[in-house]
Motif scaffolding. Structure first.
Motif, PDB file in Angstrom:
ATOM      1  N   LEU A 103     135.559  33.295 -18.302  1.00 26.14           N
ATOM      2  CA  LEU A 103     135.647  34.182 -17.140  1.00 26.14           C
ATOM      3  C   LEU A 103     134.483  35.161 -17.221  1.00 26.14           C
ATOM      4  N   VAL A 104     133.708  35.292 -16.147  1.00 23.60           N
ATOM      5  CA  VAL A 104     132.494  36.097 -16.174  1.00 23.60           C
ATOM      6  C   VAL A 104     132.741  37.458 -15.507  1.00 23.60           C
ATOM      7  N   VAL A 105     132.453  38.520 -16.251  1.00 24.30           N
ATOM      8  CA  VAL A 105     132.631  39.888 -15.763  1.00 24.30           C
ATOM      9  C   VAL A 105     131.291  40.621 -15.814  1.00 24.30           C
ATOM     10  N   VAL A 106     130.879  41.194 -14.699  1.00 24.09           N
ATOM     11  CA  VAL A 106     129.682  42.033 -14.643  1.00 24.09           C
ATOM     12  C   VAL A 106     130.128  43.466 -14.415  1.00 24.09           C
ATOM     13  N   GLY A 107     129.655  44.383 -15.279  1.00 26.26           N
ATOM     14  CA  GLY A 107     130.059  45.777 -15.164  1.00 26.26           C
ATOM     15  C   GLY A 107     128.868  46.707 -15.077  1.00 26.26           C
ATOM     16  N   ALA A 108     129.059  47.878 -14.434  1.00 24.86           N
ATOM     17  CA  ALA A 108     127.960  48.834 -14.293  1.00 24.86           C
ATOM     18  C   ALA A 108     128.471  50.180 -13.805  1.00 24.86           C
ATOM     19  N   CYS A 109     127.631  51.200 -13.987  1.00 21.93           N
ATOM     20  CA  CYS A 109     127.784  52.488 -13.313  1.00 21.93           C
ATOM     21  C   CYS A 109     126.728  52.503 -12.216  1.00 21.93           C
ATOM     22  N   ILE A 110     127.146  52.664 -10.975  1.00 23.82           N
ATOM     23  CA  ILE A 110     126.202  52.537  -9.870  1.00 23.82           C
ATOM     24  C   ILE A 110     125.723  53.889  -9.350  1.00 23.82           C
ATOM     25  N   GLY A 111     124.693  53.837  -8.523  1.00 25.97           N
ATOM     26  CA  GLY A 111     124.121  55.066  -7.975  1.00 25.97           C
ATOM     27  C   GLY A 111     123.404  55.855  -9.053  1.00 25.97           C
ATOM     28  N   THR A 112     123.528  57.178  -8.979  1.00 23.11           N
ATOM     29  CA  THR A 112     122.874  58.043  -9.966  1.00 23.11           C
ATOM     30  C   THR A 112     123.778  58.354 -11.145  1.00 23.11           C
ATOM     31  N   ASP A 113     124.948  57.748 -11.184  1.00 23.75           N
ATOM     32  CA  ASP A 113     125.914  58.019 -12.251  1.00 23.75           C
ATOM     33  C   ASP A 113     125.386  57.478 -13.582  1.00 23.75           C
ATOM     34  N   ALA A 114     125.199  58.384 -14.545  1.00 23.45           N
ATOM     35  CA  ALA A 114     124.663  58.000 -15.851  1.00 23.45           C
ATOM     36  C   ALA A 114     125.720  58.068 -16.949  1.00 23.45           C
ATOM     37  N   HIS A 115     126.983  58.238 -16.577  1.00 23.51           N
ATOM     38  CA  HIS A 115     128.062  58.381 -17.555  1.00 23.51           C
ATOM     39  C   HIS A 115     128.675  57.020 -17.854  1.00 23.51           C
ATOM     40  N   THR A 116     128.267  56.418 -18.959  1.00 23.13           N
ATOM     41  CA  THR A 116     128.720  55.067 -19.288  1.00 23.13           C
ATOM     42  C   THR A 116     129.968  55.046 -20.162  1.00 23.13           C
ATOM     43  N   VAL A 117     130.522  56.207 -20.492  1.00 23.55           N
ATOM     44  CA  VAL A 117     131.665  56.233 -21.406  1.00 23.55           C
ATOM     45  C   VAL A 117     132.832  55.419 -20.850  1.00 23.55           C
ATOM     46  N   GLY A 118     133.038  55.466 -19.533  1.00 13.93           N
ATOM     47  CA  GLY A 118     134.152  54.737 -18.939  1.00 13.93           C
ATOM     48  C   GLY A 118     133.969  53.237 -18.981  1.00 13.93           C
ATOM     49  N   ILE A 119     132.818  52.752 -18.506  1.00 13.40           N
ATOM     50  CA  ILE A 119     132.578  51.317 -18.487  1.00 13.40           C
ATOM     51  C   ILE A 119     132.467  50.762 -19.900  1.00 13.40           C
ATOM     52  N   ASP A 120     131.888  51.550 -20.813  1.00 16.32           N
ATOM     53  CA  ASP A 120     131.789  51.105 -22.205  1.00 16.32           C
ATOM     54  C   ASP A 120     133.157  51.011 -22.863  1.00 16.32           C
ATOM     55  N   ALA A 121     134.058  51.912 -22.516  1.00 11.64           N
ATOM     56  CA  ALA A 121     135.404  51.894 -23.103  1.00 11.64           C
ATOM     57  C   ALA A 121     136.132  50.602 -22.754  1.00 11.64           C
ATOM     58  N   ILE A 122     135.857  50.067 -21.577  1.00  9.14           N
ATOM     59  CA  ILE A 122     136.524  48.836 -21.146  1.00  9.14           C
ATOM     60  C   ILE A 122     135.777  47.592 -21.618  1.00  9.14           C
ATOM     61  N   LEU A 123     134.443  47.644 -21.600  1.00  8.15           N
ATOM     62  CA  LEU A 123     133.668  46.437 -21.888  1.00  8.15           C
ATOM     63  C   LEU A 123     133.255  46.281 -23.345  1.00  8.15           C
ATOM     64  N   ASN A 124     132.799  47.349 -23.979  1.00 10.76           N
ATOM     65  CA  ASN A 124     132.285  47.242 -25.352  1.00 10.76           C
ATOM     66  C   ASN A 124     133.370  46.835 -26.336  1.00 10.76           C
ATOM     67  N   ILE A 125     132.968  46.134 -27.373  1.00 16.25           N
ATOM     68  CA  ILE A 125     133.936  45.631 -28.342  1.00 16.25           C
ATOM     69  C   ILE A 125     134.690  46.761 -29.034  1.00 16.25           C
ATOM     70  N   LYS A 126     134.061  47.942 -29.156  1.00 11.72           N
ATOM     71  CA  LYS A 126     134.750  49.065 -29.808  1.00 11.72           C
ATOM     72  C   LYS A 126     135.944  49.537 -28.997  1.00 11.72           C
ATOM     73  N   VAL A 166     133.626  41.986 -10.751  1.00 14.84           N
ATOM     74  CA  VAL A 166     132.656  43.060 -10.908  1.00 14.84           C
ATOM     75  C   VAL A 166     133.431  44.346 -11.176  1.00 14.84           C
ATOM     76  N   LEU A 167     133.101  44.984 -12.300  1.00 12.95           N
ATOM     77  CA  LEU A 167     133.761  46.226 -12.699  1.00 12.95           C
ATOM     78  C   LEU A 167     132.772  47.378 -12.558  1.00 12.95           C
ATOM     79  N   VAL A 168     133.145  48.384 -11.793  1.00 14.05           N
ATOM     80  CA  VAL A 168     132.280  49.543 -11.566  1.00 14.05           C
ATOM     81  C   VAL A 168     132.985  50.810 -12.010  1.00 14.05           C
ATOM     82  N   SER A 169     132.292  51.622 -12.799  1.00 17.41           N
ATOM     83  CA  SER A 169     132.824  52.910 -13.241  1.00 17.41           C
ATOM     84  C   SER A 169     132.077  54.033 -12.533  1.00 17.41           C
TER      85      SER A 169
END
Length: 252
Positions: A103-126, A166-169
């Motif tokens: 299953l293929v999931v593409v994730g990102a923070c869009i626009g000028t949002d530079a806060h990746t803590v949310g998307i990383d919490a869901i996507l990153n292995i940690k 597509v997952l957007v934070s």
């Protein structure tokens, strides 16, 4: 009991605490203005329990006081989880059996949002809250585009990866940036894909309303405290289980 009143010092005393910032320098006038505002909001009596300057010409205030409003919990509308919560092995098994591919999931923070803590919490292995992120799932391919991704870039990469979801934070909320960005994103995907080929659109952030998915043009809204397991289980429910059920109906 469906009718309740806020609790402060004793049960049912109606005491609440509220914080806000006024565009005034910190002085007695600012504190008096805070009490006046609290009174107009139905807090009476109101007491300033904390006030401090936050930059030149601004005052942060905490007010404590009593309100007479009652809350009827029978009228509260919530979004209940309508799918089973699966373990990582169960997610992997469902995807492998139902899709016969990852299953293929593409994730990102869009626009000028530079806060990746949310998307990383869901996507990153940690992961988050003791749960490993979607990268941990053997049958899920994760493409994390990071921060400040434009909507056209997101659509193009989703196409290139043949994304199922597509997952957007969105964390930045000034001037409703999270709402505007999400609507722009959902509109772009609807213009770029036939309805039956569009990837599942999921958005998350602390200031979203779970009940607002339809108004935003997305398939699901996740708010604060969401774990990777909840997201993975939802993806299986909407992408794998629904597809399998549809195929069984066609076969019969």
């Amino acid at each position: 009991m469906s009718i309740v009143r806020p609790y402060g010092d004793t049960t049912g005393d109606g005491m609440v605490q509220m914080s806000f910032t006024l565009p005034l320098p910190h002085d007695k006038v600012a504190e008096g203005a805070a009490v006046q505002l609290a009174n107009k909001m139905g807090m009476d009596p109101a007491l300033v329990v904390h006030a401090k300057p936050v930059g030149e010409g601004f005052t942060f205030v905490v007010v404590y006081g009593r309100v007479n409003h009652l809350v009827d919990t029978s009228q509260v509308v919530v979004v209940e989880r309508d799918y089973p919560l699966l373990t990582p092995p169960e997610v992997n098994a469902e995807v492998k059996a139902g899709l016969r591919r990852r299953l293929v999931v593409v994730g990102a923070c869009i626009g000028t949002d530079a806060h990746t803590v949310g998307i990383d919490a869901i996507l990153n292995i940690k992961g988050f809250a003791g749960e490993k992120g979607l990268e941990y799932y053997r049958e899920i391919k994760v493409v994390n585009l990071g921060a400040q991704v434009s909507v056209p870039q997101l659509v193009a990469r989703a196409r290139a990866e043949r994304a199922d979801a597509v997952l957007v934070s969105q964390v930045v909320t000034q001037r409703d940036a999270h709402i505007l960005n999400t609507r722009e994103m959902s509109a772009a995907f609807r213009e770029s894909y036939p309805a039956d080929e569009r990837p599942l659109l999921v958005v998350g952030g602390p200031r979203f309303d779970e009940a607002g998915a339809a108004a935003l043009g997305v398939d699901r809204v996740f708010t604060r405290g969401t774990t990777p397991g909840e997201v993975a289980s939802f993806l299986v429910h909407r992408i794998v289980s629904s597809r399998t059920h549809s195929q069984e109906e066609q076969a019969s």
